[in-house]
Scaffold this motif. Sequence first.
Motif, mmCIF file in Angstrom:
data_model
loop_
_atom_site.group_PDB
_atom_site.id
_atom_site.type_symbol
_atom_site.label_atom_id
_atom_site.label_comp_id
_atom_site.label_asym_id
_atom_site.label_seq_id
_atom_site.Cartn_x
_atom_site.Cartn_y
_atom_site.Cartn_z
ATOM 1 N N ALA A 1 -47.371 36.333 -23.738
ATOM 2 C CA ALA A 1 -48.003 35.064 -23.987
ATOM 3 C C ALA A 1 -49.398 35.542 -24.267
ATOM 4 N N ASP A 2 -50.252 34.320 -24.969
ATOM 5 C CA ASP A 2 -51.590 34.623 -25.325
ATOM 6 C C ASP A 2 -52.516 34.392 -23.953
ATOM 7 N N ASP A 3 -53.752 34.293 -24.270
ATOM 8 C CA ASP A 3 -54.460 34.117 -23.154
ATOM 9 C C ASP A 3 -54.732 32.594 -22.600
ATOM 10 N N THR A 4 -54.186 31.604 -23.301
ATOM 11 C CA THR A 4 -54.097 30.224 -22.841
ATOM 12 C C THR A 4 -52.701 29.887 -22.365
ATOM 13 N N GLY A 5 -51.850 30.973 -22.337
ATOM 14 C CA GLY A 5 -50.596 30.509 -21.772
ATOM 15 C C GLY A 5 -49.339 30.379 -22.620
ATOM 16 N N ARG A 6 -49.717 30.184 -23.839
ATOM 17 C CA ARG A 6 -48.919 30.017 -25.015
ATOM 18 C C ARG A 6 -47.724 31.084 -25.074
ATOM 19 N N VAL A 7 -46.300 30.727 -24.850
ATOM 20 C CA VAL A 7 -45.523 31.716 -24.877
ATOM 21 C C VAL A 7 -44.913 32.263 -26.347
ATOM 22 N N GLU A 8 -44.753 33.356 -26.476
ATOM 23 C CA GLU A 8 -44.344 33.928 -27.562
ATOM 24 C C GLU A 8 -43.218 34.432 -27.685
ATOM 25 N N GLN A 9 -42.826 35.436 -26.528
ATOM 26 C CA GLN A 9 -41.267 35.923 -26.349
ATOM 27 C C GLN A 9 -40.890 35.901 -24.870
ATOM 28 N N VAL A 10 -39.796 36.012 -24.537
ATOM 29 C CA VAL A 10 -39.077 36.110 -23.428
ATOM 30 C C VAL A 10 -37.985 36.974 -23.232
ATOM 31 N N SER A 11 -37.984 38.001 -22.416
ATOM 32 C CA SER A 11 -36.775 38.928 -22.143
ATOM 33 C C SER A 11 -36.388 38.821 -20.979
ATOM 34 N N TYR A 12 -34.763 38.394 -20.728
ATOM 35 C CA TYR A 12 -34.399 38.191 -19.656
ATOM 36 C C TYR A 12 -32.782 38.800 -19.441
ATOM 37 N N THR A 13 -32.857 39.634 -18.635
ATOM 38 C CA THR A 13 -31.609 40.457 -18.320
ATOM 39 C C THR A 13 -30.791 39.426 -17.365
ATOM 40 N N VAL A 14 -29.739 38.947 -17.816
ATOM 41 C CA VAL A 14 -28.937 37.725 -17.370
ATOM 42 C C VAL A 14 -28.200 38.501 -16.280
ATOM 43 N N ASP A 15 -27.206 39.609 -16.564
ATOM 44 C CA ASP A 15 -26.415 40.381 -15.708
ATOM 45 C C ASP A 15 -26.284 41.758 -16.404
ATOM 46 N N ALA A 16 -25.456 42.439 -15.727
ATOM 47 C CA ALA A 16 -25.314 43.680 -16.166
ATOM 48 C C ALA A 16 -24.578 44.017 -17.634
ATOM 49 N N LEU A 17 -24.153 42.888 -18.212
ATOM 50 C CA LEU A 17 -23.651 43.153 -19.459
ATOM 51 C C LEU A 17 -24.346 42.267 -20.240
ATOM 52 N N HIS A 18 -25.081 41.322 -20.107
ATOM 53 C CA HIS A 18 -25.898 40.432 -20.926
ATOM 54 C C HIS A 18 -27.471 40.480 -21.124
ATOM 55 N N HIS A 19 -27.927 40.554 -21.958
ATOM 56 C CA HIS A 19 -29.520 40.397 -22.225
ATOM 57 C C HIS A 19 -30.028 39.422 -23.143
ATOM 58 N N LEU A 20 -30.724 38.529 -22.723
ATOM 59 C CA LEU A 20 -31.197 37.158 -23.622
ATOM 60 C C LEU A 20 -32.792 37.448 -23.951
ATOM 61 N N THR A 21 -32.851 37.421 -25.440
ATOM 62 C CA THR A 21 -34.207 37.550 -26.063
ATOM 63 C C THR A 21 -34.489 36.117 -26.761
ATOM 64 N N VAL A 22 -35.615 35.462 -26.449
ATOM 65 C CA VAL A 22 -36.119 34.510 -26.935
ATOM 66 C C VAL A 22 -37.546 34.504 -27.763
ATOM 67 N N ARG A 23 -37.576 33.919 -28.870
ATOM 68 C CA ARG A 23 -38.979 34.276 -29.560
ATOM 69 C C ARG A 23 -39.369 33.178 -30.047
ATOM 70 N N ARG A 24 -40.431 32.767 -30.471
ATOM 71 C CA ARG A 24 -41.049 31.645 -30.822
ATOM 72 C C ARG A 24 -41.180 31.698 -32.469
#
Length: 488
Positions: free
Chosen positions: A169-192
């Motif tokens: 995120a930037d210094d205002t809290g605006r989210v650019e990307q999210v990286s989240y390991t759901v479990d041992a088999l799955h990884h979720l990537t989110v981008r703006r």
Amino acid sequence: MGKLVDRDYLWLRETAQKSPAWRPWAPIALVPVAAAALAWYLTAPDTAAPDGDSYTPPISRSVIPAAPNARAIPVNFNPALSPARAMSPARPIELAFAPAQSLTPNNGNGPDLKPGWHRVTIADGDTLSLAFARNGLSYMDSLRIAHMPKLGHYFTRGLQAGDVLDVKADDTGRVEQVSYTVDALHHLTVRRTQDGFVGALAERAAEHRQTAVSGVIQESFYKDAVAAGLTDRQAAALHRIFAWDVDFSRDIQPGDRFAVVYDTLYHKNKKIGVGPILAAALINHGRVIRAIRYTDSSGQSEYYHPDGKPMRQAFVRAPVDYTHISSPFNLNRLHPILHRIRRHEGTDYAAPEGTPIHATGNGRIIFEGRRGGYGNVVIMRHDQHITMRFAHMSRFAHGLHVGSQIKEGQTIGYVGMTGLATGPHVHYEFRVDGKPRNPQTVSLPGAPPLTGKALAAFKSQQADAIARIDDMADDARVRMASAADPHS
């Protein structure tokens, strides 16, 4: 972009409000109304309410917490406008008005941010919005991420306490990307993107192997399950599987045994994680209870007895890990404080103050607040017939409110002794069509059993798992018999 409605966090809204035309006489006209409302609010008695579900509670004093930067505006009431106070001098009364919360990213109430990656840990009772707010990240971005098509559910009902998200995120809290390991088999990537947020779910190739463990209960179920080789989450999952058949606070005894077969994940011969429990057995007082996991054609997984009857019922018996029942269901009980016969329409489960209270079934909160002798109480509705009450709480779980959808096992509050109580406990009521039923003996509805082709598919697919858990259960019974009779 159309109007965004947050259906998972009912207490938060993004609405386009138009400011009304300014009327200079409006504040003066509202003074008598505000004075009357404030006088009633400060003097209204806190009385017990009817037991019917149609009761509409008075405005709770805890519904809107005071904002840290709320401003107090002194208002001088004119005695001429209030005959009841005509003989008293006018005195200033402070009315607190919380400033409207900005819907922009970090509005100054959260922590100062440095641009870059931030680690966000999900706490017990968190939603994505609460976790973002605690870390100074944009509330509106949390809604947009939670409502992404197909992948948004990973950030709503899929989140669990202890999950970790890496957020750029930037210094205002605006989210650019999210990286989240759901479990041992799955990884979720989110981008703006220019059109909002998009996500990609990556699946890791893995080899599935079955691991079997067994153990004997000597001190506590959780401690001995972890000592046998299960993780904390697996021990909790095993507890949930058998919770409909066994009261773990009362029925489990030293010497009882358990056996578990679970999925283990390997990548290039290296263990990368564990999957779900595939089969389990619990030997309790010589009674063997077996549970087999089965995934149907629609992808839904449940645990069943070997004959196809579901383990899961709509409710569990007890809402708390209690030490003892301090007062059972009794419609002719002598009240310990009032010293007169008064219907006791529930069961009192004694436990240390602060012990988490869990919902005994799925439902929606229809009341949360103070109610007479109940003290702090939560009332949940399961369907048009069944409601549940949890009373004498010391405090409510963070983030819940009237309208919150609750899942069985979710923490809704903590044991206390508010209202008419002689010690810390939770008073639990189970009502059918408004009439109280004994929570310990009432017939609890359950999920439908497998029949026809579904039952045949279950027995065919799970034959090996059933045979393996049967062998482990038989071996456990032999060990129990040998321990009971050392001369055999």
